[in-house]
Design a protein around this motif. Structure first.
Motif, PDB file in Angstrom:
ATOM      1  N   TRP A 144     -50.985  44.314 -30.808  1.00  0.00           N
ATOM      2  CA  TRP A 144     -50.396  45.477 -30.129  1.00  0.00           C
ATOM      3  C   TRP A 144     -51.023  46.791 -30.603  1.00  0.00           C
ATOM      4  O   TRP A 144     -50.962  47.779 -29.898  1.00  0.00           O
ATOM      5  CB  TRP A 144     -48.877  45.505 -30.293  1.00  0.00           C
ATOM      6  N   LYS A 145     -51.640  46.769 -31.782  1.00  0.00           N
ATOM      7  CA  LYS A 145     -52.267  47.992 -32.283  1.00  0.00           C
ATOM      8  C   LYS A 145     -53.657  48.210 -31.688  1.00  0.00           C
ATOM      9  O   LYS A 145     -54.264  49.244 -31.917  1.00  0.00           O
ATOM     10  CB  LYS A 145     -52.392  47.932 -33.815  1.00  0.00           C
ATOM     11  N   HIS A 146     -54.175  47.201 -30.985  1.00  0.00           N
ATOM     12  CA  HIS A 146     -55.577  47.286 -30.554  1.00  0.00           C
ATOM     13  C   HIS A 146     -55.724  47.158 -29.046  1.00  0.00           C
ATOM     14  O   HIS A 146     -56.812  46.899 -28.547  1.00  0.00           O
ATOM     15  CB  HIS A 146     -56.399  46.190 -31.254  1.00  0.00           C
ATOM     16  N   ARG A 147     -54.615  47.334 -28.347  1.00  0.00           N
ATOM     17  CA  ARG A 147     -54.668  47.195 -26.899  1.00  0.00           C
ATOM     18  C   ARG A 147     -55.592  48.223 -26.263  1.00  0.00           C
ATOM     19  O   ARG A 147     -56.252  47.945 -25.269  1.00  0.00           O
ATOM     20  CB  ARG A 147     -53.282  47.342 -26.287  1.00  0.00           C
ATOM     21  N   GLY A 148     -55.626  49.419 -26.848  1.00  0.00           N
ATOM     22  CA  GLY A 148     -56.441  50.495 -26.286  1.00  0.00           C
ATOM     23  C   GLY A 148     -57.904  50.118 -26.198  1.00  0.00           C
ATOM     24  O   GLY A 148     -58.575  50.414 -25.208  1.00  0.00           O
ATOM     25  N   PHE A 166     -35.291  32.633 -26.763  1.00  0.00           N
ATOM     26  CA  PHE A 166     -35.494  31.278 -27.284  1.00  0.00           C
ATOM     27  C   PHE A 166     -36.676  30.611 -26.562  1.00  0.00           C
ATOM     28  O   PHE A 166     -37.529  29.974 -27.192  1.00  0.00           O
ATOM     29  CB  PHE A 166     -34.235  30.412 -27.128  1.00  0.00           C
ATOM     30  N   ALA A 167     -36.735  30.795 -25.246  1.00  0.00           N
ATOM     31  CA  ALA A 167     -37.843  30.182 -24.487  1.00  0.00           C
ATOM     32  C   ALA A 167     -39.179  30.757 -24.939  1.00  0.00           C
ATOM     33  O   ALA A 167     -40.170  30.016 -25.067  1.00  0.00           O
ATOM     34  CB  ALA A 167     -37.630  30.405 -22.987  1.00  0.00           C
ATOM     35  N   ALA A 168     -39.230  32.055 -25.218  1.00  0.00           N
ATOM     36  CA  ALA A 168     -40.493  32.660 -25.674  1.00  0.00           C
ATOM     37  C   ALA A 168     -40.919  32.017 -26.996  1.00  0.00           C
ATOM     38  O   ALA A 168     -42.100  31.700 -27.208  1.00  0.00           O
ATOM     39  CB  ALA A 168     -40.328  34.165 -25.840  1.00  0.00           C
ATOM     40  N   TRP A 169     -39.965  31.795 -27.869  1.00  0.00           N
ATOM     41  CA  TRP A 169     -40.267  31.143 -29.160  1.00  0.00           C
ATOM     42  C   TRP A 169     -40.746  29.710 -28.923  1.00  0.00           C
ATOM     43  O   TRP A 169     -41.804  29.307 -29.416  1.00  0.00           O
ATOM     44  CB  TRP A 169     -39.004  31.166 -30.029  1.00  0.00           C
ATOM     45  N   ALA A 170     -39.960  28.964 -28.147  1.00  0.00           N
ATOM     46  CA  ALA A 170     -40.264  27.536 -27.959  1.00  0.00           C
ATOM     47  C   ALA A 170     -41.587  27.344 -27.214  1.00  0.00           C
ATOM     48  O   ALA A 170     -42.287  26.359 -27.429  1.00  0.00           O
ATOM     49  CB  ALA A 170     -39.122  26.865 -27.196  1.00  0.00           C
ATOM     50  N   ARG A 210     -44.887  32.100 -26.931  1.00  0.00           N
ATOM     51  CA  ARG A 210     -45.315  33.376 -26.339  1.00  0.00           C
ATOM     52  C   ARG A 210     -44.394  34.508 -26.810  1.00  0.00           C
ATOM     53  O   ARG A 210     -43.892  35.290 -26.023  1.00  0.00           O
ATOM     54  CB  ARG A 210     -45.415  33.286 -24.814  1.00  0.00           C
ATOM     55  N   THR A 211     -44.218  34.556 -28.125  1.00  0.00           N
ATOM     56  CA  THR A 211     -43.385  35.623 -28.699  1.00  0.00           C
ATOM     57  C   THR A 211     -44.154  36.934 -28.808  1.00  0.00           C
ATOM     58  O   THR A 211     -43.570  37.980 -29.077  1.00  0.00           O
ATOM     59  CB  THR A 211     -42.916  35.269 -30.128  1.00  0.00           C
ATOM     60  N   GLY A 212     -45.491  36.875 -28.684  1.00  0.00           N
ATOM     61  CA  GLY A 212     -46.297  38.079 -28.886  1.00  0.00           C
ATOM     62  C   GLY A 212     -46.589  38.342 -30.366  1.00  0.00           C
ATOM     63  O   GLY A 212     -47.233  39.326 -30.697  1.00  0.00           O
ATOM     64  N   VAL A 213     -46.116  37.458 -31.244  1.00  0.00           N
ATOM     65  CA  VAL A 213     -46.447  37.567 -32.678  1.00  0.00           C
ATOM     66  C   VAL A 213     -47.402  36.397 -32.968  1.00  0.00           C
ATOM     67  O   VAL A 213     -46.978  35.239 -33.012  1.00  0.00           O
ATOM     68  CB  VAL A 213     -45.169  37.495 -33.557  1.00  0.00           C
ATOM     69  N   PRO A 214     -48.685  36.686 -33.142  1.00  0.00           N
ATOM     70  CA  PRO A 214     -49.691  35.618 -33.128  1.00  0.00           C
ATOM     71  C   PRO A 214     -49.458  34.496 -34.131  1.00  0.00           C
ATOM     72  O   PRO A 214     -49.613  33.323 -33.791  1.00  0.00           O
ATOM     73  CB  PRO A 214     -50.997  36.368 -33.432  1.00  0.00           C
ATOM     74  N   GLU A 234     -46.629  41.389 -25.287  1.00  0.00           N
ATOM     75  CA  GLU A 234     -46.096  42.303 -26.316  1.00  0.00           C
ATOM     76  C   GLU A 234     -45.081  41.522 -27.159  1.00  0.00           C
ATOM     77  O   GLU A 234     -44.453  40.578 -26.654  1.00  0.00           O
ATOM     78  CB  GLU A 234     -45.345  43.460 -25.639  1.00  0.00           C
ATOM     79  N   PRO A 235     -44.862  41.896 -28.416  1.00  0.00           N
ATOM     80  CA  PRO A 235     -43.846  41.184 -29.230  1.00  0.00           C
ATOM     81  C   PRO A 235     -42.468  41.233 -28.565  1.00  0.00           C
ATOM     82  O   PRO A 235     -42.089  42.269 -28.010  1.00  0.00           O
ATOM     83  CB  PRO A 235     -43.830  41.960 -30.543  1.00  0.00           C
TER      84      PRO A 235
END
Ligand SMILES: Cc1cc2nc3c(=O)[nH]c(=O)nc-3n(C[C@H](O)[C@H](O)[C@H](O)COP(=O)(O)OP(=O)(O)OC[C@H]3O[C@@H](n4cnc5c(N)ncnc54)[C@H](O)[C@@H]3O)c2cc1C
Length: 447
Positions: free
Chosen positions: A417-421, A297-301, A304-308, A429-430
């Motif tokens: 996450w697909k382009h970290r390399g 919940f804190a990541a959402w609020a 910083r969920t990692g889903v842009p 990360e999500p």
């Protein structure tokens, strides 16, 4: 003999049926009153407190133009209104009808406190159509939007009223001070907050009516400023919804999709009026056993969920005290269906930040998103990546709010996450695997 016009969330002088009727009954002698009601928590939310303070100052100015001014009291609304009505020996108190459980309690308390004095409650002030005006063949309210809208669109609306020409206050009345934002709430406001008040509202409406043709194509694209942003002015009643619907509807044929949104607003109000406990309880019980996870919940609020696209929406909320509707849908769906956390947590967070935060619209939309409300497809899960690619096709919105991903070109920004390399990204990360989350939700719902 004077009357009292009790303002609540109808803070305007144009198309103001409550003020109009109060002034008429009092022969022009009226006490325009606002009570800083100790029971209303929303007054202590910094974003709404600032907007409210600005709106009250403008209301006072509008009333002064007509020869009166705003009288302000604070405390228990029924006690304050009774004391004032006694002091001026008012024949009646006029106010707008409203829909929440609290509005119902307030009305009953006022009726009781006023005793023999008349309380006149006006319909169709806060909404275009009042709850109960249109009903289905069976039942007391519509549970599905489309048939509601059909009837709503067929109704004749009244001609909007002009501002009052001449008002007078009873003599010897202590006006009280119009509160500042700091009088109402502690804490910082969002840096990008819209200015409150009726003049700003009317300017925005005029500007919007010139751009309304863009709505059908642009309303779902958050990177464009393609919606009206009239919601806070509607919430505080700086504009009359009837006036907006009339002016938009007669301005252009192309205004229909926009006017339809005003019907959504009325629809949620009639739902809450019929089922006030839906502010806190599932409108339709789906047997959910919501997960509890304070970290998620804190990541959402905290965006910083990692889903842009989700984080971008939450950052817009915190920066502007407002969020685009498509993002409200996405962030809400992510919380309730991807993380499977209780919609009430999300609704609370929204109410703590939204300048348009509104029990009917917020709670009923959260329930719609969570599938516990009036959505006819309650188990659908919005995939935020598919949605991001459709509604933010160049990644412009995400790039604006998540600049740490700006170097990812085009739609690559939606799946960092697909382009970290190939990139050194300072971005989490999500918090969840989206495909697995969707399946887990559907199986929890037995779908
Ligand atoms: C999870 C969630 C929470 C929401 N919380 C609120 C809230 O607290 N207050 C609020 O006013 N709206 C809320 N909405 C509805 C909607 O997102 C906002 O009204 C809209 O984004 C406001 O922007 P706008 O004025 O530019 O809208 P426009 O697209 O220009 O629409 C014009 C007006 O129609 C009304 N409207 C538009 N969409 C809706 C809708 N889905 N439901 C009800 N009325 C609508 C609003 O009053 C809006 O100002 C919420 C939606 C969701 C999905």
């Amino acid at each position: 003999m004077p009357t009292v016009c009790l303002f609540t969330r109808d803070l305007r002088v144009h198309d103001q049926p409550v003020l109009h009727a109060a002034a008429e009954q009092g022969g022009g002698e009226v006490v325009p009153l606002f009570v800083v009601d100790a029971a209303i928590e929303g007054f202590r939310v910094p974003n709404r407190a600032r907007f409210l303070a600005e709106s009250l100052a403008d209301l006072d100015a509008g009333l002064r133009d007509a020869g009166a001014r705003l009288v302000v009291r604070s405390g228990d609304v029924a006690e304050e209104v009774r004391a004032l009505a006694d002091q001026v020996d008012a024949t009646a108190v006029h106010m707008a009808g409203d829909v929440s459980a609290y509005a119902g309690r307030r009305r009953r308390a006022l009726e009781e406190a006023l005793g023999d004095r008349e309380l006149v409650v006006h319909d169709a002030v806060v909404t275009v159509v009042s709850p109960g005006t249109i009903t289905p063949a069976s039942g007391d309210h519509f549970k599905v939007f489309t048939p509601y809208h059909r009837k709503w669109a067929d109704l004749e609306t009244r001609e909007p009223l002009g501002p009052p020409k001449k008002l007078s206050l009873p003599t010897g009345l202590e006006a009280g001070r119009v509160p500042s934002a700091n009088d109402l709430a502690d804490g910082d406001t969002a840096p990008g907050l819209l200015p409150g008040g009726e003049p700003a509202a009317r300017e925005r409406l005029d500007d919007w009516l010139d751009r309304i043709d863009e709505y059908a194509d642009g309303q779902d694209l958050p990177a464009r400023d393609g919606t009206s942003r009239l919601s806070p002015y509607l919430h505080f009643g700086c504009l009359s919804p009837t006036e907006i619907a009339r002016r938009a509807g007669t301005a252009r044929e192309a205004a229909a999709p926009f006017v339809r949104q005003l019907a959504w607003r009325d629809f949620h109000h009639q739902t809450l009026a019929a089922v006030p406990r839906a502010a806190t309880h599932d409108y339709r019980d789906r047997g959910d056993r919501w997960r509890r996870d304070d970290d998620e919940f804190a990541a959402w609020a905290q965006a910083r969920t990692g889903v842009p696209i989700v984080d971008a929406g939450m950052r817009q909320l915190h920066h502007e005290g407002w969020m685009h509707n498509r993002l409200r849908l996405l962030t809400g769906s992510f919380l309730t269906k991807s993380l499977y956390l209780d919609w009430r947590l999300g609704a609370r967070h929204f109410l703590d930040h939204l300048v348009d935060g509104d029990v009917a619209n917020n709670q009923m939309n959260w329930q719609w998103v969570a599938g516990t409300g009036t959505d006819t497809r309650p188990n659908r899960v919005l995939n935020p990546i598919t949605q991001a690619k459709r509604y933010d096709p160049d990644g412009e919105f995400v790039r604006r709010w998540v600049p740490e991903l700006a170097e990812l070109e085009g739609t690559r920004i939606h799946e960092p996450w697909k382009h970290r390399g190939s990139h050194d990204l300072d971005y989490p990360e999500p918090v969840v695997d989206l495909d697995e989350a969707g399946s887990a939700f559907r199986s929890a719902r037995g779908a």
